[in-house]
Design an enzyme around this catalytic site. Structure first.
Site, mmCIF file in Angstrom:
data_model
loop_
_atom_site.group_PDB
_atom_site.id
_atom_site.type_symbol
_atom_site.label_atom_id
_atom_site.label_comp_id
_atom_site.label_asym_id
_atom_site.label_seq_id
_atom_site.Cartn_x
_atom_site.Cartn_y
_atom_site.Cartn_z
ATOM 1 N N ARG A 24 -0.320 -5.286 -7.289
ATOM 2 C CA ARG A 24 0.810 -6.167 -6.676
ATOM 3 C C ARG A 24 1.787 -5.112 -6.954
ATOM 4 O O ARG A 24 1.910 -3.737 -7.587
ATOM 5 C CB ARG A 24 1.430 -7.649 -8.282
ATOM 6 C CG ARG A 24 1.723 -6.769 -9.425
ATOM 7 C CD ARG A 24 1.708 -7.984 -10.839
ATOM 8 N NE ARG A 24 2.151 -7.216 -11.886
ATOM 9 C CZ ARG A 24 2.453 -7.785 -12.971
ATOM 10 N NH1 ARG A 24 3.138 -9.008 -12.190
ATOM 11 N NH2 ARG A 24 2.687 -7.062 -14.039
ATOM 12 N N THR A 135 2.950 5.331 -17.467
ATOM 13 C CA THR A 135 2.480 5.404 -16.546
ATOM 14 C C THR A 135 3.080 6.101 -14.907
ATOM 15 O O THR A 135 4.301 5.910 -14.824
ATOM 16 C CB THR A 135 2.644 4.033 -16.217
ATOM 17 O OG1 THR A 135 1.750 2.896 -17.093
ATOM 18 C CG2 THR A 135 1.092 3.600 -14.782
ATOM 19 N N LYS A 160 -1.337 7.295 -17.959
ATOM 20 C CA LYS A 160 -1.818 6.486 -17.487
ATOM 21 C C LYS A 160 -1.607 5.971 -15.487
ATOM 22 O O LYS A 160 0.044 5.976 -15.529
ATOM 23 C CB LYS A 160 -1.482 5.398 -17.626
ATOM 24 C CG LYS A 160 -2.710 4.222 -17.296
ATOM 25 C CD LYS A 160 -2.004 2.989 -18.258
ATOM 26 C CE LYS A 160 -3.113 1.601 -17.688
ATOM 27 N NZ LYS A 160 -3.235 -0.174 -18.544
ATOM 28 N N LYS A 162 -2.289 5.049 -12.140
ATOM 29 C CA LYS A 162 -2.825 3.946 -11.089
ATOM 30 C C LYS A 162 -2.931 4.215 -10.162
ATOM 31 O O LYS A 162 -2.756 4.837 -9.354
ATOM 32 C CB LYS A 162 -1.695 2.773 -10.564
ATOM 33 C CG LYS A 162 -1.027 1.966 -11.834
ATOM 34 C CD LYS A 162 -1.635 1.218 -12.759
ATOM 35 C CE LYS A 162 -1.207 0.093 -13.765
ATOM 36 N NZ LYS A 162 -1.808 -0.931 -13.938
ATOM 37 N N ASP A 191 -6.492 3.993 -14.464
ATOM 38 C CA ASP A 191 -6.264 2.428 -13.958
ATOM 39 C C ASP A 191 -6.776 1.705 -12.562
ATOM 40 O O ASP A 191 -5.592 2.118 -11.700
ATOM 41 C CB ASP A 191 -5.462 1.432 -14.852
ATOM 42 C CG ASP A 191 -5.553 -0.005 -15.027
ATOM 43 O OD1 ASP A 191 -6.212 -0.472 -14.630
ATOM 44 O OD2 ASP A 191 -4.765 -1.099 -14.813
ATOM 45 N N GLU A 219 -10.507 1.972 -16.699
ATOM 46 C CA GLU A 219 -9.829 0.742 -16.941
ATOM 47 C C GLU A 219 -10.268 -0.207 -15.844
ATOM 48 O O GLU A 219 -9.388 0.611 -14.616
ATOM 49 C CB GLU A 219 -8.163 0.866 -17.729
ATOM 50 C CG GLU A 219 -8.048 -0.706 -17.862
ATOM 51 C CD GLU A 219 -6.658 -0.475 -18.407
ATOM 52 O OE1 GLU A 219 -6.031 -1.759 -18.938
ATOM 53 O OE2 GLU A 219 -5.720 0.761 -18.685
ATOM 54 N N ASP A 244 -9.737 -4.380 -19.544
ATOM 55 C CA ASP A 244 -8.386 -5.345 -19.109
ATOM 56 C C ASP A 244 -8.834 -6.484 -19.048
ATOM 57 O O ASP A 244 -8.765 -7.284 -19.997
ATOM 58 C CB ASP A 244 -7.764 -3.924 -18.348
ATOM 59 C CG ASP A 244 -6.109 -4.820 -18.574
ATOM 60 O OD1 ASP A 244 -5.890 -6.523 -19.400
ATOM 61 O OD2 ASP A 244 -5.445 -4.418 -17.745
ATOM 62 N N LYS A 268 -4.365 -7.039 -24.954
ATOM 63 C CA LYS A 268 -2.750 -7.910 -24.027
ATOM 64 C C LYS A 268 -2.727 -8.818 -25.002
ATOM 65 O O LYS A 268 -2.920 -9.480 -24.927
ATOM 66 C CB LYS A 268 -2.586 -7.354 -22.807
ATOM 67 C CG LYS A 268 -2.837 -6.118 -22.465
ATOM 68 C CD LYS A 268 -2.155 -5.679 -20.483
ATOM 69 C CE LYS A 268 -2.901 -4.495 -19.960
ATOM 70 N NZ LYS A 268 -3.160 -4.546 -18.776
ATOM 71 N N SER A 296 -0.079 -3.505 -22.522
ATOM 72 C CA SER A 296 0.675 -4.769 -22.287
ATOM 73 C C SER A 296 1.080 -5.056 -20.720
ATOM 74 O O SER A 296 0.917 -3.993 -20.877
ATOM 75 C CB SER A 296 2.997 -4.166 -22.582
ATOM 76 O OG SER A 296 3.301 -3.613 -22.346
ATOM 77 N N MET A 298 4.114 -6.207 -17.739
ATOM 78 C CA MET A 298 5.515 -6.022 -17.244
ATOM 79 C C MET A 298 7.008 -6.258 -18.110
ATOM 80 O O MET A 298 6.913 -7.187 -17.881
ATOM 81 C CB MET A 298 5.840 -6.049 -16.378
ATOM 82 C CG MET A 298 5.583 -4.314 -15.064
ATOM 83 S SD MET A 298 5.025 -2.987 -15.583
ATOM 84 C CE MET A 298 6.779 -2.130 -15.275
ATOM 85 N N ASP A 321 -0.479 1.795 -25.360
ATOM 86 C CA ASP A 321 0.128 1.771 -23.895
ATOM 87 C C ASP A 321 1.219 0.724 -23.594
ATOM 88 O O ASP A 321 1.193 -0.450 -23.138
ATOM 89 C CB ASP A 321 -1.124 1.674 -22.375
ATOM 90 C CG ASP A 321 -0.616 1.656 -21.313
ATOM 91 O OD1 ASP A 321 0.671 2.374 -20.888
ATOM 92 O OD2 ASP A 321 -1.539 0.735 -20.622
ATOM 93 N N ASP A 323 4.591 1.396 -22.402
ATOM 94 C CA ASP A 323 5.627 1.896 -22.529
ATOM 95 C C ASP A 323 6.571 1.771 -20.974
ATOM 96 O O ASP A 323 7.734 1.692 -20.455
ATOM 97 C CB ASP A 323 5.092 3.414 -21.238
ATOM 98 C CG ASP A 323 4.048 2.411 -19.921
ATOM 99 O OD1 ASP A 323 2.992 1.379 -20.199
ATOM 100 O OD2 ASP A 323 4.091 3.684 -18.797
#
Length: 369
Positions: A24, A135, A160, A162, A191, A219, A244, A268, A296, A298, A321, A323
């Site tokens: 997303r 991230t 991290k 993406k 990730d 991840e 995850d 999470k 976590s 967002m 993680d 942030d």
């Protein structure tokens, strides 16, 4: 001490820049703040965020679940009897992990205030501070390398990254460009957010290994439901593989651990339904000799503060993680965790350490109803 009221408030926080992943693109963070008030006036705070593509929760479903389903189970109940509270919640509502998490966090915050101790101490008190990664969201190789360099300049030594969108060749270029830009000493975690098929993941990770990219872990390389595929990726690569989206509950954890499908678990609170279940997942992982990361969604500093207290309390959580608040356009001045570069300080206030008066003002400033 009995719970007198259960309330929810909708808030919205803007991001510094769009947050792009394989699942997303996020422009603003909307969340439901949960407020539990006890008969003696003490207040517990929690947060629940809608992450449709992962948990299935929406703003509407969270508020309905909290106000119409969970609140009747909690009002009039003694907060010191937490096992009874969580049993009532789980009996009344199947799924809806984010809604449950919002209430769970508020219960733990309230209990900490009753005990006049920070939550981290009540849960185990293993550490006093944490260090988080930061991230790098999806973009072109050059854009991502530039963002990584900016993070490095802020004092972050763990990134991290993406990936998982576009071609495998594009992902490979992204990683190679970032490594070239930040040097060999920076820790890089990848990730893919379910972006690859098992054979693609194996090919990609093996190529990065051959390139000498020195990736700490990858991840969720494959679809959340494909546990056998996850196991095959783990078996055929040297890089650590972390689950995850495949991990919500202790049932999920047991399945992953029994077949050795992964090397690390990412806990999470919005997936587990809160701290109560997260403690069980971490204990199960530790029994299998598997370490955990604390992550976590967002979220604002409300939910992330709870995650930080949980992470600091447990010896088996070796990676952090957390942030998300650093990606928001405005800071959070209502107590809770504080950032000093990559360091997270928890503070010494009871529970999660929020100031209720300042929380009220913050919610007014960020209200979106």
């Amino acid at each position: 001490m009995k719970i007198r009221t259960v309330e929810t408030f909708l808030v919205q926080s803007s991001l510094q820049k769009p947050f792009v992943t394989a699942l997303r693109t996020v422009h603003t963070v909307q969340s439901v703040i949960v407020k539990l008030t006890a008969e003696n006036g003490l207040i517990g705070w929690g947060e629940a965020v809608p992450t449709h593509v992962i948990t299935g929760d929406s703003i509407g479903s969270i508020r309905y679940a909290v106000e119409r389903v969970l609140a009747p189970e909690l009002i009039g109940q003694d907060v010191t009897k937490r096992e009874i509270l969580f049993e009532r919640m789980n009996r009344a509502l199947v799924g809806n992990p984010s809604a449950k998490a919002g209430v769970d966090l508020a219960i733990h915050d309230l209990f900490g205030k009753l005990c006049k101790l920070p939550l981290v101490q009540l849960l185990g008190g293993y550490r006093e501070s944490l260090s988080t990664d930061l991230t790098v969201s999806v973009g072109t190789p050059i854009e991502m390398a530039h963002e990584a360099a900016k993070h490095l300049a802020k004092g972050f030594t763990t990134l991290k990254v993406k990936i998982g969108t576009g071609s495998l060749q594009e992902d490979r270029k992204r990683v190679r460009e970032i490594r070239r830009k930040v040097g060999a000493d920076v820790v890089i975690r990848l990730d893919a957010n379910q972006g690859w098929k098992p054979k693609e993941a194996i090919r990609m990770i093996q190529q990065l290994e051959d390139d000498g990219m020195d990736i700490e872990l990858v991840e969720q390389p494959v679809a959340a439901y494909d546990i056998e595929g996850l196991k095959e990726v783990t078996r055929q690569t040297q890089t650590s593989i972390m689950a995850d989206e495949s991990l919500f509950s202790t049932v999920d954890a047991r399945r992953l651990l029994e077949i050795r499908a992964v090397d690390v678990l990412n806990i999470k609170l919005m997936k587990s339904g809160g701290i109560h279940e997260a403690l069980k997942i971490n204990a199960l992982a530790q029994a299998f000799g598997i370490e955990c990361m604390m992550g976590s969604m967002m979220e604002t500093a409300v939910g992330v503060t709870a995650a930080a207290h949980f992470a600091a309390s447990q010896s088996n959580i070796t990676r952090v993680d957390l942030d998300a608040p650093l990606l928001l356009s405005k800071g959070f001045e209502s107590g809770g965790l504080q950032y000093n570069g990559s360091a997270i300080e928890l503070g010494s206030g009871p529970g999660l350490g929020f100031d209720s008066n300042r929380m009220g003002q913050w919610m007014k400033e960020h209200a979106c109803e």
